[in-house]
Every structure is written in structure tokens, then in C-alpha cells.
Enzyme design. Structure first.
Site, PDB file in Angstrom:
ATOM      1  N   SER A  51       1.809   3.364   1.733  1.00 33.37           N
ATOM      2  CA  SER A  51       0.288   3.070   1.996  1.00 33.37           C
ATOM      3  C   SER A  51       0.269   2.251   3.230  1.00 33.37           C
ATOM      4  O   SER A  51       0.887   1.532   3.728  1.00 33.37           O
ATOM      5  CB  SER A  51      -0.045   2.130   0.537  1.00 33.37           C
ATOM      6  OG  SER A  51      -1.297   1.450   0.806  1.00 33.37           O
TER       7      SER A  51
ATOM      8  N   TYR B  88       2.263  -5.365  -4.749  1.00 35.12           N
ATOM      9  CA  TYR B  88       1.884  -4.042  -4.155  1.00 35.12           C
ATOM     10  C   TYR B  88       2.120  -3.709  -2.611  1.00 35.12           C
ATOM     11  O   TYR B  88       2.640  -2.811  -2.055  1.00 35.12           O
ATOM     12  CB  TYR B  88       0.309  -3.586  -4.560  1.00 35.12           C
ATOM     13  CG  TYR B  88       0.040  -2.156  -4.022  1.00 35.12           C
ATOM     14  CD1 TYR B  88       0.377  -1.050  -4.843  1.00 35.12           C
ATOM     15  CD2 TYR B  88      -0.812  -1.798  -3.119  1.00 35.12           C
ATOM     16  CE1 TYR B  88       0.033   0.146  -4.553  1.00 35.12           C
ATOM     17  CE2 TYR B  88      -1.148  -0.504  -2.593  1.00 35.12           C
ATOM     18  CZ  TYR B  88      -0.606   0.683  -3.372  1.00 35.12           C
ATOM     19  OH  TYR B  88      -0.907   1.799  -3.010  1.00 35.12           O
TER      20      TYR B  88
END
Ligand SMILES: NC(=O)c1ccc[n+]([C@@H]2O[C@H](COP(=O)([O-])OP(=O)(O)OC[C@H]3O[C@@H](n4cnc5c(N)ncnc54)[C@H](OP(=O)(O)O)[C@@H]3O)[C@@H](O)[C@H]2O)c1
Length: 258
Positions: free
Chosen positions: A150, A164
């Protein structure tokens, strides 16, 4: 070489984790539509089975539900796959989870859940499928591992998603070290670092944050299915034959220019 051959995944066997919805569905659909036999996995059997049934109208798609945050389930998935296939050309480690909370309140469970799935399962599923990836690899057509990282692992954003962001930085770097050590076995490992795509995960984002993301990206929009399909086909095909250990942002320029 013709473009149909250069970007072809026809006849390949692929496994897409988290393939029941969101980015995983977009990738699975692109592979099925282009002639690959695609296995999809996710925890919810009903969703996984329903999508496999739908995609089977377009080509070959098989559902094997599993919870990849558990080692016994990783082993079961690996065993189920090898009952059906002798080799695996493409492994897409896409399943992922997020957790958002203010710094003061962030719970330990929000670390374990995210790190177990986003980082640990990527390593161990690939490890457990290594022989199948080796069996598919040839000098002319290397096997492919595509990790979904990501841009949250490249830059910091407005979101307090501590585990995350750390997990995705982990995925991005795990990709490089796996690429280095699996290359001698003719397995090319690369990562896609998506920006913002509509999915269940990003639906949790508040409207004003979504707008801020769109405004902040030079291309002024969120990702579309063809954006992720294009990079997933590229990384699975001959077109990316000399690409190894790359982490490729697909984000409308958000991470690199904003
Ligand atoms: N959407 C974005 O903008 C964006 C941006 C950057 C990176 N990403 C990454 O892209 C990947 C897919 O995200 P998404 O947005 O498509 O999210 P999503 O819509 O929430 O989909 C997540 C997928 O993973 C599966 N999954 C979740 N926990 C699992 C587990 N323990 N074991 C097996 N499968 C599990 C889900 O199915 P079940 O719930 O049934 O298990 C689902 O198929 C993630 O790695 C995410 O971090 C997304």
C-alpha cells in the site's frame, strides 16, 4: 512479440487471497477473463463460493475458503490446492485488514490481527506453496508472487492506522527480500502499492477524508478496476519478465508527488 503474447496469462494457474471482493475480486476477474484458472480464498465461504460461481461463467474459477490469519488454515489451504494442482504460476497475496484508532486508545488486538494477516500470512503462505511455485517455473516463464502492499507503507496519511501502515511498510520490504532469495528459483516477487480504490475497506473512511484523498492526488480520482487489473496482468505476464523486487505505486500520483 505481439501484445496478446506479451501480457498473456492464458493457461496459467493463479491463487488470489482475499479474492472474494474488493481488489482481490478485480484481480481474480481480470485473470479469469484472460484465460487463467483462478483459485480464490477468503474467510466467508458464502461470498467466496458465490463469486467463484459467477466468474466460472467467464472462465475457470474455484473457491477454497480459509482464514489466513491462522497457520493451520494456511496449511489446510495449501493442502487443498495441491490436491487439485501440481504447480502454481501466480500467487497474489492480497488478503488484508486494517484497524484505525487514536494513538492513546490503540489496542493490542489491533496489532495482532493486522500483522498476522497482512505480513505473517504473506510469508508463510508463500513458504507453504514454494514447491508448487517451483514446479511451475521455467527459464522462459518464471513463477510470480505479487504482494499487495500500500502507499500507506510509503508515506504517512491522515489516518491513524498505526499497525496497518507499519504492516504495509513491512509487506513492501518483505517483497524485496523475498525477491532476492526466491529469484535463484525462478520465482519473481513484486508488490503493488495501491492508492485509494473503492472497497469495503475504504468504505469505512469518512466522506471528507475520501474527498481529501481525491483532491490530493494529481489525477483527482480514486482507482478503478482496470487500474488494478492492468498492473496485475503486467506483473503476472512476460511483459514484466525483468522486474524483480519492485514496489509499484498505482495511486494516481498520490504517494510520489503529493
Ligand atoms: N482499497 C484500497 O484502497 C487499498 C489501498 C491500498 C492497499 N489495499 C490492500 O488491498 C488488499 C485488499 O483490500 P480491499 O480494499 O479489497 O479490502 P476488502 O474489500 O476488505 O477485502 C479484503 C479481502 O480479504 C479477505 N480477508 C480478510 N481477512 C481475511 C483472513 N483472515 N483470511 C483470508 N481472507 C481474509 C476478505 O474476505 P473475508 O472477510 O470473507 O475473509 C476480502 O476478500 C488489502 O491487502 C489492502 O490492504 C487496498
Amino acid at each position: 512479440m505481439k501484445i496478446e503474447d506479451l501480457f498473456s496469462v492464458r493457461g496459467k494457474v493463479a491463487l488470489v487471497t482475499g479474492g472474494s471482493r474488493g481488489l482481490g475480486e478485480m484481480i481474480a476477474r481480470a485473470y479469469v477473463e484472460n484465460g487463467a484458472k483462478v483459485y480464490i480464498t477468503a474467510r466467508r465461504a458464502d461470498a467466496c463460493d458465490a463469486l467463484a460461481k459467477e466468474l466460472s461463467i467467464l472462465g475457470a474459477c474455484v473457491s477454497i475458503p480459509a482464514d489466513l490469519s491462522r497457520m493451520d488454515e494456511i496449511d489446510r489451504l495449501s493442502a487443498e490446492l495441491r490436491k487439485r494442482e501440481k504447480s502454481l504460476d501466480i500467487l497474489v497475496n492480497n488478503a488484508g485488514a486494517s484497524w484505525g484508532a487514536r494513538f492513546e486508545e490503540f489496542p493490542e488486538s489491533g496489532w495482532d490481527k493486522v500483522m498476522n494477516l497482512n505480513v505473517k500470512s504473506v510469508f508463510f503462505l508463500t513458504q507453504r506453496l514454494l514447491d508448487l511455485l517451483q514446479a511451475a517455473a521455467s527459464e522462459d516463464a518464471w513463477s510470480r508472487v505479487i504482494n499487495i502492499g500500500s502507499i500507506e507503507g510509503i508515506r504517512t496519511s491522515h489516518q491513524e492506522a498505526y499497525s496497518y501502515a507499519a504492516s504495509k511498510a513491512g509487506v513492501n520490504h518483505l517483497t524485496r527480500i523475498m525477491a532476492k532469495f526466491l529469484a535463484p528459483q525462478r520465482i519473481a516477487v513484486n508488490a503493488i502499492a495501491p492508492g485509494y480504490f473503492p472497497s469495503k475497506m475504504t468504505a469505512a473512511m469518512e466522506e471528507e477524508n475520501t474527498q481529501a484523498v481525491i483532491d490530493g492526488a494529481p489525477m483527482k480520482r480514486m482507482g478503478r478496476p482496470e487500474d488494478i487489473a492492468g498492473i496485475a496482468l503486467y506483473l503476472a505476464s512476460k511483459a514484466s519478465g525483468f522486474v524483480c523486487g519492485a514496489v509499484i505505486p498505482v495511486d494516481g500520483g498520490l504517494a510520489t508527488t503529493a
